[in-house]
Scaffold this active site. Sequence first.
Site, PDB file in Angstrom:
ATOM      1  N   ASN A  84       0.839  -1.191   0.000  1.00 49.57           N
ATOM      2  CA  ASN A  84       0.000   0.000   0.000  1.00 49.57           C
ATOM      3  C   ASN A  84       0.879   1.249   0.000  1.00 49.57           C
ATOM      4  O   ASN A  84       1.969   1.271   0.558  1.00 49.57           O
ATOM      5  CB  ASN A  84      -1.012  -0.010   1.144  1.00 49.57           C
ATOM      6  CG  ASN A  84      -0.432  -0.196   2.530  1.00 49.57           C
ATOM      7  OD1 ASN A  84       0.596  -0.824   2.726  1.00 49.57           O
ATOM      8  ND2 ASN A  84      -1.125   0.343   3.517  1.00 49.57           N
ATOM      9  N   ILE A  85       0.365   2.258  -0.688  1.00 52.06           N
ATOM     10  CA  ILE A  85       1.064   3.535  -0.832  1.00 52.06           C
ATOM     11  C   ILE A  85       0.040   4.623  -0.529  1.00 52.06           C
ATOM     12  O   ILE A  85      -0.866   4.866  -1.322  1.00 52.06           O
ATOM     13  CB  ILE A  85       1.629   3.709  -2.259  1.00 52.06           C
ATOM     14  CG1 ILE A  85       2.552   2.529  -2.612  1.00 52.06           C
ATOM     15  CG2 ILE A  85       2.342   5.056  -2.395  1.00 52.06           C
ATOM     16  CD1 ILE A  85       2.894   2.440  -4.083  1.00 52.06           C
ATOM     17  N   GLU A  86       0.178   5.239   0.644  1.00 51.71           N
ATOM     18  CA  GLU A  86      -0.812   6.228   1.065  1.00 51.71           C
ATOM     19  C   GLU A  86      -0.529   7.603   0.481  1.00 51.71           C
ATOM     20  O   GLU A  86       0.589   7.910   0.072  1.00 51.71           O
ATOM     21  CB  GLU A  86      -0.845   6.314   2.589  1.00 51.71           C
ATOM     22  CG  GLU A  86      -1.384   5.062   3.234  1.00 51.71           C
ATOM     23  CD  GLU A  86      -1.435   5.144   4.740  1.00 51.71           C
ATOM     24  OE1 GLU A  86      -2.117   4.293   5.324  1.00 51.71           O
ATOM     25  OE2 GLU A  86      -0.804   6.027   5.345  1.00 51.71           O
ATOM     26  N   GLU A 130      -3.052  -4.945  -3.245  1.00 53.70           N
ATOM     27  CA  GLU A 130      -3.549  -5.896  -4.237  1.00 53.70           C
ATOM     28  C   GLU A 130      -3.594  -5.259  -5.624  1.00 53.70           C
ATOM     29  O   GLU A 130      -3.227  -5.892  -6.624  1.00 53.70           O
ATOM     30  CB  GLU A 130      -4.957  -6.381  -3.857  1.00 53.70           C
ATOM     31  CG  GLU A 130      -5.024  -7.043  -2.498  1.00 53.70           C
ATOM     32  CD  GLU A 130      -5.307  -6.083  -1.346  1.00 53.70           C
ATOM     33  OE1 GLU A 130      -5.904  -6.530  -0.349  1.00 53.70           O
ATOM     34  OE2 GLU A 130      -4.945  -4.884  -1.425  1.00 53.70           O
ATOM     35  N   CYS A 167     -10.105  -5.141   0.272  1.00 53.37           N
ATOM     36  CA  CYS A 167     -11.286  -4.283   0.415  1.00 53.37           C
ATOM     37  C   CYS A 167     -12.195  -4.460  -0.804  1.00 53.37           C
ATOM     38  O   CYS A 167     -11.835  -5.110  -1.784  1.00 53.37           O
ATOM     39  CB  CYS A 167     -10.857  -2.820   0.561  1.00 53.37           C
ATOM     40  SG  CYS A 167     -10.259  -2.070  -0.977  1.00 53.37           S
ATOM     41  N   CYS A 185     -10.623  -3.388  -4.154  1.00 52.93           N
ATOM     42  CA  CYS A 185      -9.646  -4.363  -4.640  1.00 52.93           C
ATOM     43  C   CYS A 185     -10.336  -5.626  -5.143  1.00 52.93           C
ATOM     44  O   CYS A 185      -9.934  -6.210  -6.146  1.00 52.93           O
ATOM     45  CB  CYS A 185      -8.645  -4.704  -3.551  1.00 52.93           C
ATOM     46  SG  CYS A 185      -7.530  -3.338  -3.164  1.00 52.93           S
TER      47      CYS A 185
END
Length: 138
Positions: free
Chosen positions: A41-43, A54, A85, A88
Amino acid sequence: MPDELVRRAREALDAAYVPYSDYTVGAAIRTADGTVFTGCNIENANFSNSLHAEEVAVAEAIKRGHRQFDRLAVTSGARDGVTPCGMCRQTLSEFCDDDLPVVCDEGDGATSEYTLGELLPNTIGPETLEEANRFSKK
């Protein structure tokens, strides 16, 4: 001991960029030919622009020409059995069948396993759009 795909998802955690939630997620997706692609994940300060692990893994595979997948593993730094989620799940349904195994890391070698169809029944797919177009042309 985690299986190979879970291990690869865990390795992806190291690259996660999570300055806001401090909740790392890693994913590893295996293609039909056995190639594995990982994502993290990349916020972003605008949370709606954040990238999910994903989707990053799927995008990496797609850009390299892969379109068929046979297994996905997802983990988090918390080893809490995180599942993909809804967003995804919808992305996965574009490229994967309902029977895609989704392995969720519970930690200490334990996993939960679902199929994509269990996680996202009645998905929106090309046939949904075809049906909507058919009705809108009347």
